[in-house]
Design a protein around this motif. Structure first.
Motif, PDB file in Angstrom:
ATOM      1  N   PRO A  76      -8.310   0.210  -1.843  1.00 41.02           N
ATOM      2  CA  PRO A  76      -7.056   0.880  -1.492  1.00 41.02           C
ATOM      3  C   PRO A  76      -7.156   2.389  -1.707  1.00 41.02           C
ATOM      4  O   PRO A  76      -7.740   2.844  -2.683  1.00 41.02           O
ATOM      5  N   MET A  77      -6.579   3.142  -0.762  1.00 39.08           N
ATOM      6  CA  MET A  77      -6.579   4.601  -0.860  1.00 39.08           C
ATOM      7  C   MET A  77      -5.137   5.095  -0.828  1.00 39.08           C
ATOM      8  O   MET A  77      -4.415   4.809   0.124  1.00 39.08           O
ATOM      9  N   PRO A  78      -4.708   5.845  -1.850  1.00 40.50           N
ATOM     10  CA  PRO A  78      -3.349   6.387  -1.863  1.00 40.50           C
ATOM     11  C   PRO A  78      -3.182   7.484  -0.816  1.00 40.50           C
ATOM     12  O   PRO A  78      -4.156   7.927  -0.208  1.00 40.50           O
ATOM     13  N   SER A  79      -1.950   7.929  -0.621  1.00 39.85           N
ATOM     14  CA  SER A  79      -1.672   8.928   0.418  1.00 39.85           C
ATOM     15  C   SER A  79      -2.506  10.195   0.258  1.00 39.85           C
ATOM     16  O   SER A  79      -2.883  10.820   1.243  1.00 39.85           O
ATOM     17  N   LEU A  88     -12.236   0.988   3.321  1.00 40.00           N
ATOM     18  CA  LEU A  88     -11.280   1.911   2.708  1.00 40.00           C
ATOM     19  C   LEU A  88      -9.977   1.779   3.481  1.00 40.00           C
ATOM     20  O   LEU A  88      -9.947   2.016   4.692  1.00 40.00           O
ATOM     21  N   VAL A  89      -8.903   1.360   2.806  1.00 41.13           N
ATOM     22  CA  VAL A  89      -7.639   1.088   3.480  1.00 41.13           C
ATOM     23  C   VAL A  89      -6.521   1.927   2.870  1.00 41.13           C
ATOM     24  O   VAL A  89      -6.292   1.874   1.657  1.00 41.13           O
ATOM     25  N   GLY A  90      -5.819   2.671   3.705  1.00 42.10           N
ATOM     26  CA  GLY A  90      -4.706   3.491   3.245  1.00 42.10           C
ATOM     27  C   GLY A  90      -3.506   2.657   2.843  1.00 42.10           C
ATOM     28  O   GLY A  90      -3.092   1.766   3.583  1.00 42.10           O
ATOM     29  N   VAL A  91      -2.954   2.960   1.666  1.00 37.71           N
ATOM     30  CA  VAL A  91      -1.753   2.277   1.183  1.00 37.71           C
ATOM     31  C   VAL A  91      -0.588   3.258   1.018  1.00 37.71           C
ATOM     32  O   VAL A  91       0.447   2.899   0.451  1.00 37.71           O
ATOM     33  N   ASP A 101       4.369   1.507  -1.778  1.00 35.15           N
ATOM     34  CA  ASP A 101       5.522   0.611  -1.846  1.00 35.15           C
ATOM     35  C   ASP A 101       5.158  -0.734  -1.218  1.00 35.15           C
ATOM     36  O   ASP A 101       4.086  -0.888  -0.613  1.00 35.15           O
ATOM     37  N   ALA A 102       6.022  -1.714  -1.374  1.00 37.15           N
ATOM     38  CA  ALA A 102       5.716  -3.082  -0.921  1.00 37.15           C
ATOM     39  C   ALA A 102       5.402  -3.143   0.568  1.00 37.15           C
ATOM     40  O   ALA A 102       4.469  -3.822   0.996  1.00 37.15           O
ATOM     41  N   GLY A 103       6.161  -2.429   1.384  1.00 37.21           N
ATOM     42  CA  GLY A 103       5.911  -2.428   2.823  1.00 37.21           C
ATOM     43  C   GLY A 103       4.561  -1.824   3.166  1.00 37.21           C
ATOM     44  O   GLY A 103       3.862  -2.308   4.066  1.00 37.21           O
ATOM     45  N   SER A 104       4.185  -0.783   2.440  1.00 34.46           N
ATOM     46  CA  SER A 104       2.883  -0.144   2.668  1.00 34.46           C
ATOM     47  C   SER A 104       1.750  -1.102   2.330  1.00 34.46           C
ATOM     48  O   SER A 104       0.748  -1.178   3.051  1.00 34.46           O
ATOM     49  N   TRP A 105       1.896  -1.830   1.221  1.00 34.83           N
ATOM     50  CA  TRP A 105       0.864  -2.802   0.832  1.00 34.83           C
ATOM     51  C   TRP A 105       0.751  -3.915   1.863  1.00 34.83           C
ATOM     52  O   TRP A 105      -0.346  -4.361   2.180  1.00 34.83           O
ATOM     53  N   ARG A 106       1.899  -4.369   2.410  1.00 31.47           N
ATOM     54  CA  ARG A 106       1.849  -5.421   3.442  1.00 31.47           C
ATOM     55  C   ARG A 106       1.084  -4.922   4.663  1.00 31.47           C
ATOM     56  O   ARG A 106       0.213  -5.620   5.198  1.00 31.47           O
ATOM     57  N   GLU A 107       1.417  -3.724   5.119  1.00 30.61           N
ATOM     58  CA  GLU A 107       0.742  -3.166   6.290  1.00 30.61           C
ATOM     59  C   GLU A 107      -0.748  -2.961   6.020  1.00 30.61           C
ATOM     60  O   GLU A 107      -1.598  -3.244   6.872  1.00 30.61           O
ATOM     61  N   ALA A 124      -4.945  -1.065  -8.615  1.00 33.91           N
ATOM     62  CA  ALA A 124      -5.670  -0.879  -7.364  1.00 33.91           C
ATOM     63  C   ALA A 124      -5.738   0.577  -6.941  1.00 33.91           C
ATOM     64  O   ALA A 124      -6.487   0.925  -6.056  1.00 33.91           O
ATOM     65  N   LEU A 125      -4.971   1.435  -7.557  1.00 34.32           N
ATOM     66  CA  LEU A 125      -5.011   2.856  -7.189  1.00 34.32           C
ATOM     67  C   LEU A 125      -5.538   3.677  -8.310  1.00 34.32           C
ATOM     68  O   LEU A 125      -5.388   3.432  -9.433  1.00 34.32           O
TER      69      LEU A 125
END
Length: 133
Positions: free
Chosen positions: A37-40, A92-95, A99-105, A132-133
């Motif tokens: 996971p990659m934060p903004s 590498l996946v952007g999260v 938030d919950a919606g971001s994790w789902r996507e 995870a971050l």
């Protein structure tokens, strides 16, 4: 009770889902795809990204610096892992802001990319505290 699969990816049996697992260095994780996971605003020198970056000889930092790996929600960058990690691929996946919606996507993007490469197993990279971050 054995594990099943969801869209071709293995899952943890329900009885085992809440059992604590011993943390392993991201370089030692055996899976078809290691999802990171990659934060903004990704920082390749901190947390799980630092471990993956080190294992891959600085590739993550270079991708982040060039803008080829982003923390934008659902943005996914697939890498051949090479010799630095035991997983076949690193994803590498952007999260975004996490938030919950971001994790789902992000999860949907990771699953889609993992299926694209025929992955049967996947693991999510976390830091020493299990974050995870």
């Amino acid at each position: 009770m054995g594990g099943g699969s969801i869209d071709g990816l293995s899952r943890v049996p329900a009885a085992d889902a809440h059992r604590p697992k011993k943390a392993a260095a991201v370089s030692a994780v055996k899976a078809d795809v290691l999802v990171v996971p990659m934060p903004s605003t990704p920082d390749a020198s901190a947390g799980v990204l630092a471990g993956v970056d080190s294992a891959l000889g600085g590739r993550v930092a270079r991708l982040v610096e060039r803008g080829d790996a982003k923390g934008r929600v659902g943005y996914a960058t697939l890498l051949d892992a090479g010799d630095g990690v035991k997983a076949a691929h690193v994803l590498l996946v952007g999260v975004g802001d996490g938030d919950a919606g971001s994790w789902r996507e992000a999860g949907m993007a990771a699953g889609s990319r993992a299926r694209d490469v025929g992955a049967r197993t996947a693991a999510v990279g976390t830091d020493e505290d299990g974050a995870a971050l």
